[in-house]
Design an enzyme around this catalytic site. Structure first.
Site, PDB file in Angstrom:
ATOM      1  N   GLY A  30       2.645   6.421  -2.927  1.00 11.60           N
ATOM      2  CA  GLY A  30       1.385   7.149  -2.774  1.00 11.60           C
ATOM      3  C   GLY A  30       0.797   7.161  -1.374  1.00 11.60           C
ATOM      4  N   THR A  31       1.679   7.270  -0.377  1.00  9.06           N
ATOM      5  CA  THR A  31       1.141   7.417   0.981  1.00  9.06           C
ATOM      6  C   THR A  31       1.769   8.633   1.657  1.00  9.06           C
ATOM      7  OG1 THR A  31       0.886   6.423   3.175  1.00  9.06           O
ATOM      8  CG2 THR A  31       2.796   5.695   1.905  1.00  9.06           C
ATOM      9  N   SER A  32       0.926   9.341   2.427  1.00 10.47           N
ATOM     10  CA  SER A  32       1.437  10.497   3.179  1.00 10.47           C
ATOM     11  C   SER A  32       2.283  10.026   4.361  1.00 10.47           C
ATOM     12  CB  SER A  32       0.271  11.359   3.676  1.00 10.47           C
ATOM     13  OG  SER A  32      -0.593  10.578   4.477  1.00 10.47           O
TER      14      SER A  32
ATOM     15  N   HIS B 134      -5.851  -2.007   6.204  1.00 11.30           N
ATOM     16  CA  HIS B 134      -7.059  -1.368   6.748  1.00 11.30           C
ATOM     17  C   HIS B 134      -8.339  -2.097   6.321  1.00 11.30           C
ATOM     18  CE1 HIS B 134      -4.654   2.618   7.289  1.00 11.30           C
ATOM     19  NE2 HIS B 134      -4.516   1.821   8.320  1.00 11.30           N
TER      20      HIS B 134
ATOM     21  N   ASN C 215      -5.043   0.716   1.224  1.00 14.61           N
ATOM     22  CA  ASN C 215      -6.254   0.966   0.434  1.00 14.61           C
ATOM     23  C   ASN C 215      -7.265  -0.164   0.602  1.00 14.61           C
ATOM     24  OD1 ASN C 215      -4.805   3.134  -0.343  1.00 14.61           O
ATOM     25  ND2 ASN C 215      -4.282   2.371  -2.373  1.00 14.61           N
TER      26      ASN C 215
ATOM     27  N   CYS D  51     -28.898  -6.766   6.441  1.00 11.02           N
ATOM     28  CA  CYS D  51     -28.755  -8.201   6.184  1.00 11.02           C
ATOM     29  C   CYS D  51     -30.168  -8.798   6.080  1.00 11.02           C
ATOM     30  CB  CYS D  51     -28.021  -8.782   7.392  1.00 11.02           C
ATOM     31  SG  CYS D  51     -27.865 -10.550   7.450  1.00 11.02           S
TER      32      CYS D  51
ATOM     33  N   CYS E  39     -31.326 -10.927   7.898  1.00 12.22           N
ATOM     34  CA  CYS E  39     -31.830 -11.112   9.267  1.00 12.22           C
ATOM     35  C   CYS E  39     -32.353  -9.798   9.851  1.00 12.22           C
ATOM     36  CB  CYS E  39     -30.732 -11.690  10.165  1.00 12.22           C
ATOM     37  SG  CYS E  39     -29.555 -10.473  10.771  1.00 12.22           S
TER      38      CYS E  39
ATOM     39  N   ALA F   1       2.264   8.146  -9.560  1.00 13.21           N
ATOM     40  CA  ALA F   1       2.617   6.729  -9.471  1.00 13.21           C
ATOM     41  C   ALA F   1       2.518   6.022 -10.828  1.00 13.21           C
ATOM     42  CB  ALA F   1       1.707   6.047  -8.454  1.00 13.21           C
TER      43      ALA F   1
HETATM   44  P1  OAD Z   1      -3.313  10.226   2.098  1.00 10.85           P
HETATM   45  O1  OAD Z   1      -4.494  10.833   1.468  1.00 10.85           O
HETATM   46  O2  OAD Z   1      -2.985  10.629   3.493  1.00 10.85           O
HETATM   47  O3  OAD Z   1      -2.026  10.538   1.211  1.00 10.85           O
HETATM   48  C1  OAD Z   1      -2.017  10.360  -0.170  1.00 10.85           C
HETATM   49  C2  OAD Z   1      -0.600  10.494  -0.675  1.00 10.85           C
HETATM   50  O4  OAD Z   1      -0.613  10.230  -2.061  1.00 10.85           O
HETATM   51  C3  OAD Z   1       0.018  11.897  -0.495  1.00 10.85           C
HETATM   52  O5  OAD Z   1       1.330  11.763   0.011  1.00 10.85           O
HETATM   53  C4  OAD Z   1       0.024  12.465  -1.913  1.00 10.85           C
HETATM   54  O6  OAD Z   1       1.133  13.335  -2.154  1.00 10.85           O
HETATM   55  C5  OAD Z   1       0.165  11.206  -2.745  1.00 10.85           C
HETATM   56  N1  OAD Z   1      -0.370  11.273  -4.124  1.00 10.85           N
HETATM   57  C6  OAD Z   1      -1.370  12.032  -4.606  1.00 10.85           C
HETATM   58  N2  OAD Z   1      -1.562  11.783  -5.910  1.00 10.85           N
HETATM   59  C7  OAD Z   1      -0.665  10.814  -6.272  1.00 10.85           C
HETATM   60  C8  OAD Z   1      -0.363  10.125  -7.482  1.00 10.85           C
HETATM   61  N3  OAD Z   1      -1.022  10.349  -8.608  1.00 10.85           N
HETATM   62  N4  OAD Z   1       0.638   9.203  -7.442  1.00 10.85           N
HETATM   63  C9  OAD Z   1       1.312   8.958  -6.287  1.00 10.85           C
HETATM   64  N5  OAD Z   1       1.066   9.575  -5.131  1.00 10.85           N
HETATM   65  C10 OAD Z   1       0.096  10.500  -5.107  1.00 10.85           C
HETATM   66  O7  OAD Z   1      -3.481   8.631   1.947  1.00 10.85           O
HETATM   67  P2  OAD Z   1      -2.829   7.459   2.816  1.00 10.85           P
HETATM   68  O8  OAD Z   1      -1.418   7.732   3.118  1.00 10.85           O
HETATM   69  O9  OAD Z   1      -3.155   6.210   2.112  1.00 10.85           O
HETATM   70  O10 OAD Z   1      -7.195   5.187   6.870  1.00 10.85           O
HETATM   71  O11 OAD Z   1      -3.683   7.561   4.138  1.00 10.85           O
HETATM   72  C11 OAD Z   1      -3.510   6.604   5.121  1.00 10.85           C
HETATM   73  C12 OAD Z   1      -4.804   6.309   5.817  1.00 10.85           C
HETATM   74  O12 OAD Z   1      -5.424   7.538   6.240  1.00 10.85           O
HETATM   75  C13 OAD Z   1      -5.875   5.682   4.944  1.00 10.85           C
HETATM   76  O13 OAD Z   1      -5.716   4.310   4.778  1.00 10.85           O
HETATM   77  C14 OAD Z   1      -7.132   6.001   5.688  1.00 10.85           C
HETATM   78  C15 OAD Z   1      -6.845   7.448   6.011  1.00 10.85           C
HETATM   79  O14 OAD Z   1      -7.500   8.007   7.082  1.00 10.85           O
HETATM   80  C16 OAD Z   1      -8.370   4.813   7.376  1.00 10.85           C
HETATM   81  O15 OAD Z   1      -9.424   5.168   6.903  1.00 10.85           O
HETATM   82  C17 OAD Z   1      -8.279   3.912   8.573  1.00 10.85           C
END
Ligand code: OAD
Length: 263
Positions: free
Chosen positions: A199-201, A131, A114, A160, A162, A244
């Protein structure tokens, strides 16, 4: 009160107590967090229902080439809204719970995908921003840094003093992960004995590789997510299924009981 969800023959509350015991007995705990941990702070995730990428094509608006070709478009469609949402967001129970786990001497490092800075605002002191972050911008011409809070959006793209265009200090698609963050994350993942994955996919690499490194180095992987992910059942030892904020709150309370922390 957390709903008890059947997972095999264990209820969710049993699993939380089991996770709390694992955490209380661990030597070195790390966490990998993603957009889901900030959903309860009002920041939408990227994927799934209500996700940012549902309405915005990341290749058109979040790729470095898109920004360099047309910064005005990227600012208007993605960055302006992001700035408003992030500036209004506050740490939720999940961020606060992880900060408490650090204070209790249990959680050492958070690797976060995040860019919202909410872990630091909650009180965690060792946060690897995999990131990058949205707290700062940098001038494309003179490289001078500028705090995002101080950026005036009267002119888009903001500039900026500049005259150069400002870009956020986060990692766009098509850019490399800063080598220091990558190396430290790999080190943290290989040295922890528990990794909390919240909370990550777990589909964006190389961040999603960190639980694999941890697992291969002998760590236990505890996932917190309302949905299953590619890690579930393969890499994760178990999944605490739910939001979470609720899960981490309960988990922290159970850890405090085990450590006999006065309430
Ligand atoms: P995602 O949006 O891919 O996934 C979010 C995850 O959070 C999913 O698995 C949901 O089931 C879960 N979720 C939703 N609500 C929740 C809650 N209340 N408590 C816990 N979990 C919950 O997000 P990221 O895995 O962070 O990168 O995505 C990874 C990267 O993809 C990001 O950092 C970003 C994106 O493209 C860049 O921009 C470089």
């Amino acid at each position: 009160m957390i709903e008890s969800v059947e997972q095999g023959n264990k209820t969710m509350n049993d699993l939380i107590i089991k996770a709390a015991k694992d955490l209380a007995g661990a030597k070195s705990v790390a966490a990998l967090t993603g957009a889901g941990i900030s959903v309860e702070s009002g920041i939408p995730p990227f994927r799934g229902k209500g996700g940012i990428w549902e309405t915005i094509d990341p290749m058109e608006y979040a790729h470095i080439n898109a920004f360099m070709e047309n910064p005005e478009k990227v600012w208007n469609v993605l960055l302006r809204g992001l700035k408003e949402i992030i500036e209004q967001a506050k740490p939720n129970d999940a961020h606060k719970g992880l900060a408490k786990l650090e204070k209790l001497g249990i959680l050492k490092t958070i690797i976060t995908q995040n860019i919202d800075g909410l872990h630091q605002r909650a009180g965690n002191t060792d946060v690897i921003e995999f990131h990058g972050n949205f707290a700062w911008h940098r001038c494309l011409d003179c490289n001078k840094r500028c705090e995002t809070l101080k950026i005036d959006l009267k002119e888009i793209p903001p500039r900026c003093e500049c005259g150069g265009i400002l870009r956020p200090e986060f990692v766009f698609f098509g850019e490399a992960i800063p080598s220091y963050s990558l190396m430290r994350s790999q080190e943290v993942a290989s040295e922890c004995d528990i990794m909390l994955v919240v909370g990550t996919s777990a589909i964006v690499q190389p961040a999603a590789f960190m639980p694999m490194i941890a697992k291969e180095s002998g760590a236990k992987i505890i996932e917190v997510n309302p949905e299953k992910t590619p890690l579930t059942g393969r890499i994760s030892d178990y999944l605490l299924m739910g939001k979470a904020g609720q899960i981490i709150n309960k988990l922290t309370t159970e850890v405090e009981k085990l450590l006999e922390v006065p309430s």
